[in-house]
Design an enzyme around this catalytic site. Structure first.
Site, PDB file in Angstrom:
ATOM      1  N   ILE A 282       0.853  -1.190   0.000  1.00 37.25           N
ATOM      2  CA  ILE A 282       0.000   0.000   0.000  1.00 37.25           C
ATOM      3  C   ILE A 282       0.890   1.241   0.000  1.00 37.25           C
ATOM      4  O   ILE A 282       1.719   1.416   0.889  1.00 37.25           O
ATOM      5  CB  ILE A 282      -0.937  -0.007   1.215  1.00 37.25           C
ATOM      6  CG1 ILE A 282      -1.965  -1.120   1.012  1.00 37.25           C
ATOM      7  CG2 ILE A 282      -1.612   1.333   1.383  1.00 37.25           C
ATOM      8  CD1 ILE A 282      -2.741  -1.455   2.218  1.00 37.25           C
ATOM      9  N   GLU A 284       1.449   4.047   1.135  1.00 39.57           N
ATOM     10  CA  GLU A 284       0.983   5.001   2.138  1.00 39.57           C
ATOM     11  C   GLU A 284       1.778   6.312   2.081  1.00 39.57           C
ATOM     12  O   GLU A 284       1.313   7.351   2.504  1.00 39.57           O
ATOM     13  CB  GLU A 284       1.029   4.383   3.548  1.00 39.57           C
ATOM     14  CG  GLU A 284       2.414   4.219   4.174  1.00 39.57           C
ATOM     15  CD  GLU A 284       3.217   3.069   3.564  1.00 39.57           C
ATOM     16  OE1 GLU A 284       2.629   2.252   2.844  1.00 39.57           O
ATOM     17  OE2 GLU A 284       4.440   3.014   3.785  1.00 39.57           O
ATOM     18  N   ASP A 326      -0.804  41.882 -19.195  1.00 41.43           N
ATOM     19  CA  ASP A 326      -0.788  43.335 -19.255  1.00 41.43           C
ATOM     20  C   ASP A 326       0.469  43.762 -19.979  1.00 41.43           C
ATOM     21  O   ASP A 326       1.471  43.061 -19.934  1.00 41.43           O
ATOM     22  CB  ASP A 326      -0.718  43.919 -17.836  1.00 41.43           C
ATOM     23  CG  ASP A 326      -2.056  43.875 -17.143  1.00 41.43           C
ATOM     24  OD1 ASP A 326      -3.058  43.769 -17.846  1.00 41.43           O
ATOM     25  OD2 ASP A 326      -2.064  43.948 -15.901  1.00 41.43           O
ATOM     26  N   ASP A 633      -3.394  43.953 -11.884  1.00 35.73           N
ATOM     27  CA  ASP A 633      -2.835  44.576 -10.690  1.00 35.73           C
ATOM     28  C   ASP A 633      -3.855  45.395  -9.892  1.00 35.73           C
ATOM     29  O   ASP A 633      -3.761  45.504  -8.694  1.00 35.73           O
ATOM     30  CB  ASP A 633      -1.613  45.433 -11.031  1.00 35.73           C
ATOM     31  CG  ASP A 633      -1.863  46.356 -12.210  1.00 35.73           C
ATOM     32  OD1 ASP A 633      -3.038  46.522 -12.581  1.00 35.73           O
ATOM     33  OD2 ASP A 633      -0.890  46.900 -12.765  1.00 35.73           O
ATOM     34  N   ASP A 637      -9.286  44.593 -11.756  1.00 32.60           N
ATOM     35  CA  ASP A 637      -8.799  43.389 -12.432  1.00 32.60           C
ATOM     36  C   ASP A 637      -9.217  42.122 -11.692  1.00 32.60           C
ATOM     37  O   ASP A 637      -9.172  41.023 -12.243  1.00 32.60           O
ATOM     38  CB  ASP A 637      -7.254  43.394 -12.501  1.00 32.60           C
ATOM     39  CG  ASP A 637      -6.747  44.448 -13.462  1.00 32.60           C
ATOM     40  OD1 ASP A 637      -7.487  44.802 -14.377  1.00 32.60           O
ATOM     41  OD2 ASP A 637      -5.591  44.893 -13.294  1.00 32.60           O
ATOM     42  N   ASN A 699       5.875  -1.789  -5.917  1.00 32.09           N
ATOM     43  CA  ASN A 699       4.903  -2.550  -5.127  1.00 32.09           C
ATOM     44  C   ASN A 699       4.347  -3.735  -5.903  1.00 32.09           C
ATOM     45  O   ASN A 699       4.162  -4.819  -5.346  1.00 32.09           O
ATOM     46  CB  ASN A 699       3.765  -1.634  -4.679  1.00 32.09           C
ATOM     47  CG  ASN A 699       4.255  -0.586  -3.708  1.00 32.09           C
ATOM     48  OD1 ASN A 699       5.425  -0.596  -3.307  1.00 32.09           O
ATOM     49  ND2 ASN A 699       3.395   0.330  -3.330  1.00 32.09           N
ATOM     50  N   GLU A 702       6.826  -6.480  -5.756  1.00 31.90           N
ATOM     51  CA  GLU A 702       6.863  -7.152  -4.452  1.00 31.90           C
ATOM     52  C   GLU A 702       5.715  -8.155  -4.322  1.00 31.90           C
ATOM     53  O   GLU A 702       5.909  -9.293  -3.888  1.00 31.90           O
ATOM     54  CB  GLU A 702       6.752  -6.107  -3.321  1.00 31.90           C
ATOM     55  CG  GLU A 702       8.020  -5.303  -3.125  1.00 31.90           C
ATOM     56  CD  GLU A 702       7.761  -3.961  -2.436  1.00 31.90           C
ATOM     57  OE1 GLU A 702       6.765  -3.832  -1.714  1.00 31.90           O
ATOM     58  OE2 GLU A 702       8.568  -3.021  -2.652  1.00 31.90           O
TER      59      GLU A 702
HETATM   60  P1  ATP Z   1      -1.379  48.286 -19.551  1.00 28.00           P
HETATM   61  O1  ATP Z   1      -2.842  48.104 -19.671  1.00 28.00           O
HETATM   62  O2  ATP Z   1      -0.635  48.282 -20.802  1.00 28.00           O
HETATM   63  O3  ATP Z   1      -0.734  47.437 -18.510  1.00 28.00           O
HETATM   64  P2  ATP Z   1      -1.717  50.339 -17.825  1.00 28.00           P
HETATM   65  O4  ATP Z   1      -2.115  49.307 -16.864  1.00 28.00           O
HETATM   66  O5  ATP Z   1      -0.718  51.337 -17.396  1.00 28.00           O
HETATM   67  O6  ATP Z   1      -1.228  49.757 -19.153  1.00 28.00           O
HETATM   68  P3  ATP Z   1      -3.768  51.999 -17.363  1.00 28.00           P
HETATM   69  O7  ATP Z   1      -2.972  52.299 -16.170  1.00 28.00           O
HETATM   70  O8  ATP Z   1      -5.130  51.466 -17.227  1.00 28.00           O
HETATM   71  O9  ATP Z   1      -3.009  51.035 -18.285  1.00 28.00           O
HETATM   72  O10 ATP Z   1      -3.771  53.285 -18.228  1.00 28.00           O
HETATM   73  C1  ATP Z   1      -4.669  53.429 -19.293  1.00 28.00           C
HETATM   74  C2  ATP Z   1      -4.409  54.759 -19.952  1.00 28.00           C
HETATM   75  O11 ATP Z   1      -4.616  55.815 -19.023  1.00 28.00           O
HETATM   76  C3  ATP Z   1      -2.993  54.916 -20.432  1.00 28.00           C
HETATM   77  O12 ATP Z   1      -2.849  54.465 -21.748  1.00 28.00           O
HETATM   78  C4  ATP Z   1      -2.741  56.399 -20.339  1.00 28.00           C
HETATM   79  O13 ATP Z   1      -3.179  57.013 -21.510  1.00 28.00           O
HETATM   80  C5  ATP Z   1      -3.638  56.820 -19.201  1.00 28.00           C
HETATM   81  N1  ATP Z   1      -2.876  56.987 -17.962  1.00 28.00           N
HETATM   82  C6  ATP Z   1      -2.062  56.100 -17.377  1.00 28.00           C
HETATM   83  N2  ATP Z   1      -1.556  56.550 -16.238  1.00 28.00           N
HETATM   84  C7  ATP Z   1      -2.076  57.776 -16.052  1.00 28.00           C
HETATM   85  C8  ATP Z   1      -1.971  58.773 -15.017  1.00 28.00           C
HETATM   86  N3  ATP Z   1      -1.217  58.596 -13.948  1.00 28.00           N
HETATM   87  N4  ATP Z   1      -2.649  59.904 -15.176  1.00 28.00           N
HETATM   88  C9  ATP Z   1      -3.430  60.096 -16.252  1.00 28.00           C
HETATM   89  N5  ATP Z   1      -3.590  59.216 -17.235  1.00 28.00           N
HETATM   90  C10 ATP Z   1      -2.921  58.064 -17.162  1.00 28.00           C
END
Ligand code: ATP
Length: 887
Positions: A282, A284, A326, A633, A637, A699, A702
């Site tokens: 067995i 185990e 992303d 992130d 999401d 096993n 055996e």
């Molecule tokens: P990805 O989707 O490629 O990973 P990301 O996560 O950075 O990019 P978002 O952060 O959602 O994408 O940004 C989407 C859009 O918003 C960007 O393409 C940009 O035009 C605008 N953006 C990103 N950061 C800022 C900010 N700090 N202030 C204003 N606009 C922003």
């Protein structure tokens, strides 16, 4: 305590804290000593003694011990003591295996422990949430899990999901103002944040007022069910398999005993041999070795920067057929640098790299001074005002904050603007933080002349959609459709150069008219211009994408960036093949799931998408039969991460919400880590197959040698204690060493495993039975040959040695899907050591006089060994020959 009813400075004094500088490390240490760590009490874990004792609660072991006791009473002391010792040793082995498994799982939990940003000794640092002390000043950002009970000092559009505590599913709006009522219920304490709840939007600053079991969550901690240990599907399947194997083993053993008795063997000897055989047959050790294999594999993944949060993911990883990744930060470095500035009729290039604020501006190849272009200067000034990032000079220039904003700050500094204007020349009235859905961020500022403005920056198409005026030639005018087209052309131009474009717009405000909501602030804007920033791909990603392709895994890019930008980068990285499709968020939103299903196989890039689109993408791929890995992130999401077969969160930029939804965390945010994790995932599964193959074939061998001998009316080829010894040496160390074997080189050239594929797929069942049969057969032949001319004890010693050796040779076969010659046998050092020590134990039992009496063995000659080695290597030679023949 009524913290909600006090002014913040009262609390500051009472808790001996300092809002500007935070606690000192010394103060914090003292408070932690006094109040204890900021943790909820955990249910007690199983003690070591209990784990050890549980190794003997097995029914068969109890029967064996009882039988041994009887043999002891009958006067067979040596046998009885020896069997008890072996059973004890077996128990120790099981104990060590189980403890190791448990410890590694515990270590994993530590790794994913949450962190919190606190102000200590005047500096912002991130510490494990368990180390937060009462009086600490903490920062809260959207996506954070709140680490303690906190009284708010400041809040910017902060919304908190308190459902874990109040059951209320709507996020509640937080506001630092003092509350006057007496005893408001938790959901009405809008100036308080509670441990365990989730910040879903905005940001805030607060002072910790209660930690650990003193928090609101601590008060109901006993109500919260935590620590469910997740079994992987494979573990569950193996548990069922184990039950079947027990029945089969018991049946065969009973058969052996029955036939033996019918052939006139002594009842008691047969019974003891039978029980020992059952114990040996067995598997185990299987569940423990599977757990060890999973846990050790997971530790290997950690070294490659992938942290597994949920053990089942390890198995699913090997089945992944699509990775949705992303772009920013995962495929690229997320180190933004502005290289272009555009204002109506003007395109200026910016030199310099990274965050070093050194560079110059040129138009059509000629150097220009920004001071002579008021519209560009306004664009850079507003970009700076609408950014929270700071650049610090250590050994090199470093960014503190969001890279997109860092790039804007650096570009402004290159034009001679100093970040300190953000508080010296302007007053910040309010901020509407960035979020991926709006793709914009805005601030309301007041200049020295007491004039107020909204400044908005964000994705150009969104900012354009909210602008009805344009700043051109030093004047503001109504935006015409020609202006719009000019802007769109500029966006496309920047995109074609793989640049992320950020537009800047503004509007003057009347003092009496302060917008409370984003949509009020971010409308009727005046468009000023755009910056284009480069974000170089991570150098190792191209290779990783190619590797995934070879392993039959498709890589899909998901980005909030413009289609042109996304395509340019996807082509560069080898994601977008000839004829591959790109879909933008708008088109995606208008498609039904069925429409998306029909075309998704050809889609490689999703551009300008919002996080909520990701769920649709995951579902469509899954409905097409894919096993999907999805990265993310942010707070938004989380649903897609949860829905994916393998949800992956970013270790550095990921929010707690994303991490908690995920089953895998990339501690370096890097795409190539996903490939590494998949490789390890495949390897772990292969290793589990390897030792299942090894253990079960051993096993079968055996049981068969005993069964054959009984059917032929022969004496026992092995006695009880020998059987137990074989079981101990072979199931122990060699099996564990297989669990840490390295991958076969073809592992990442094979297509992904099917999820419904059983553990015995690919002919494994046949391999086990045929090899078990051969091992049993050669051991029987050894017995037959020896018994012809030698005394029984010597024949048994030879059979015992042949069986052990045949198993130890087989262990090398198990390392390859093909044959023993396919891999270097000296590669796996632990395995070599395990085999050598097993051989040594065999030799000791045969040649060490005191043990000869115990194991009923006799010393062997060279000629005997020739027979043993010859017979025990036959199965491996046969298999290798068969493979050559098949080729
Ligand atoms: P990805 O989707 O490629 O990973 P990301 O996560 O950075 O990019 P978002 O952060 O959602 O994408 O940004 C989407 C859009 O918003 C960007 O393409 C940009 O035009 C605008 N953006 C990103 N950061 C800022 C900010 N700090 N202030 C204003 N606009 C922003």
């Amino acid at each position: 305590m009524n913290w909600f009813g006090k002014e913040v400075d009262e609390i500051e004094k009472e808790l001996n804290s300092n809002i500007q500088k935070g606690l000192t490390s010394k103060q914090a240490a003292k408070k932690l000593e006094k109040h204890g760590l900021n943790q909820l009490d955990e249910p007690e874990r199983k003690s070591a003694l209990l784990i050890f004792l549980s190794q003997f609660k097995d029914f068969l072991i109890v029967v064996l011990l009882a039988a041994t006791l009887i043999s002891g009473l009958l006067g067979e002391y040596i046998d009885a003591i020896a069997i008890i010792l072996i059973v004890l040793l077996n128990g120790v082995l099981g104990f060590v295996q189980e403890r190791k498994a448990e410890k590694s799982l515990q270590a994993l939990k530590q790794l994913t422990a949450p962190k919190t940003k606190v102000l200590r000794d005047g500096k912002w640092t991130e510490i494990p949430t368990a180390n937060i002390a009462i009086g600490d000043i903490v920062k809260i950002e959207s996506g954070n899990r709140i680490g303690a009970d906190i009284r708010l000092i400041d809040a910017k559009s902060l919304y908190v999901d308190e459902s874990a505590l109040t059951g209320e599913s709507q996020p509640s709006h937080k506001d630092p103002k003092k509350i006057f009522g007496t005893d408001p219920i938790i959901s009405d304490q809008h100036n308080m944040l509670f441990k365990g709840t989730l910040a879903v939007k905005g940001s805030g600053l607060g002072i910790v007022v209660a930690t650990g079991m003193k928090t609101e969550m601590g008060k109901i901690a006993h109500l919260i069910q935590n620590t469910v240990t997740l079994q992987t599907p494979l573990q569950r399947k193996l548990e069922q398999l184990g039950k079947i194997l027990i029945v089969v083993a018991l049946f065969l053993t009973a058969l052996v005993v029955l036939v033996g008795i019918l052939h006139g063997h002594d009842l008691y000897t047969m019974f003891l041999a039978g029980v020992s055989l059952a114990v040996a047959a067995i598997p185990e050790g299987l569940p423990a070795v599977v757990t060890i294999s999973l846990a050790l594999g997971v530790q290997k993944m950690i070294k490659r920067r992938a942290i597994v949060r949920k053990l089942p993911a390890v198995e699913t990883l090997g089945c992944a057929t699509v990775i949705c990744s992303d772009k920013t930060g995962t495929l690229t470095q997320n180190k933004m640098t502005v290289t272009h500035i555009w204002a109506p009729g003007k395109l200026v290039e910016v030199s310099g790299t990274g965050y070093e604020p050194v560079g110059s501006f040129s138009e059509n190849g000629k150097a220009i001074s920004i001071d002579r272009s008021p519209e560009l200067k306004q664009l850079l000034t507003f970009g700076l005002l609408c950014s929270n990032a700071t650049i610090v000079k250590e050994k090199e220039y470093k960014l503190d904050g969001d890279p997109t904003e860092g790039a804007l700050v650096v570009a402004a500094m290159k034009a001679g603007l100093h970040p300190s204007i953000r508080h010296n020349d302007y007053k910040m009235i309010h901020e509407f933080p960035f979020d991926s859905q709006r793709k914009m961020m805005s601030v309301i500022v007041e200049n020295k002349r007491k004039e107020r403005f909204v400044i908005t920056k964000g994705a150009p198409d969104v900012v354009l959609a909210n602008s009805n005026r344009i700043a051109k030639d030093g004047k503001q005018k109504i935006m015409s459709s020609a202006d719009q087209r000019e802007i769109e052309r500029a966006v496309e131009y920047l995109g074609s150069k793989a640049l992320r474009a950020i537009a800047v717009a503004y509007k003057p405000l009347l003092k009496s008219n302060l917008p409370t909501f984003e949509h009020q602030a971010e409308s009727n804007l005046t468009f000023i211009g755009m910056t284009g920033m480069i974000d170089p791909p991570r150098p190792e990603v191209k290779e990783a994408i190619k590797g995934c392709h070879e392993a039959g895994i498709k890589t899909v890019m998901i980005t909030g960036d413009h289609v042109m930008t996304a395509n340019a980068i996807a082509k560069d990285l080898g994601i977008l093949p000839q004829g591959g499709k790109t879909i933008d968020g708008q088109t995606l939103a208008n498609m039904t799931v069925e429409q998306l299903n029909a075309i998704i196989e050809d889609v490689y890039v999703f551009a300008r998408v919002s996080p909520e689109h990701k769920l649709k993408i995951v579902k469509a791929f899954q409905e097409n039969g894919h096993v999907v890995a999805m990265t993310g992130d942010g707070v938004n999401d989380a649903p897609a991460i949860k829905a994916a077969d393998i949800g992956i969160a970013m270790g550095i930029t990921g929010t707690d919400v994303a991490k908690e939804a995920s089953s895998l965390i990339l501690s370096d945010d890097n795409f190539s880590t996903i490939r590494a994790a998949i490789e390890e995932g495949r390897n772990i599964y292969e290793n589990i197959r390897k030792f299942i193959r090894y253990m079960l074939a051993s096993n079968v061998g055996e049981i068969l040698v005993m069964l054959f001998a009984m059917l032929m009316g022969l004496p026992l080829p092995l006695i009880a204690i020998q059987i137990l010894w074989v079981n101990l040496i072979t199931d122990g160390l060699p099996a564990m060493a297989l669990a840490v074997d390295s991958a076969e080189r073809e592992s990442m050239q094979r297509p992904p495993r099917k999820t419904d594929e059983g553990i015995f797929a690919g002919g494994l069942g046949w391999k086990i039975i045929s090899r078990g049969f051969l091992i049993g057969l050669v051991s029987l032949i050894a017995f037959l040959i020896a018994y012809e001319t030698m005394p029984l004890e010597k024949a048994q010693t030879i059979t015992f040695s042949t069986l052990v050796l045949a198993q130890l040779i087989h262990v090398f076969d198990c390392r390859s899907e093909y044959s023993v010659f396919h891999r270097n046998p000296f590669e796996n050092k632990p395995l070599l050591l395990a085999v050598l020590s097993s051989l040594l134990l065999l030799v000791v039992v045969i040649y060490y006089e005191p043990l000869q009496a115990v194991f009923h063995t006799v010393p062997l000659h060279i000629s005997d060994w020739l027979l043993i080695v010859g017979l025990s290597s036959i199965p491996t030679i046969l298999l290798a020959g068969f493979n050559i023949f098949r080729k």
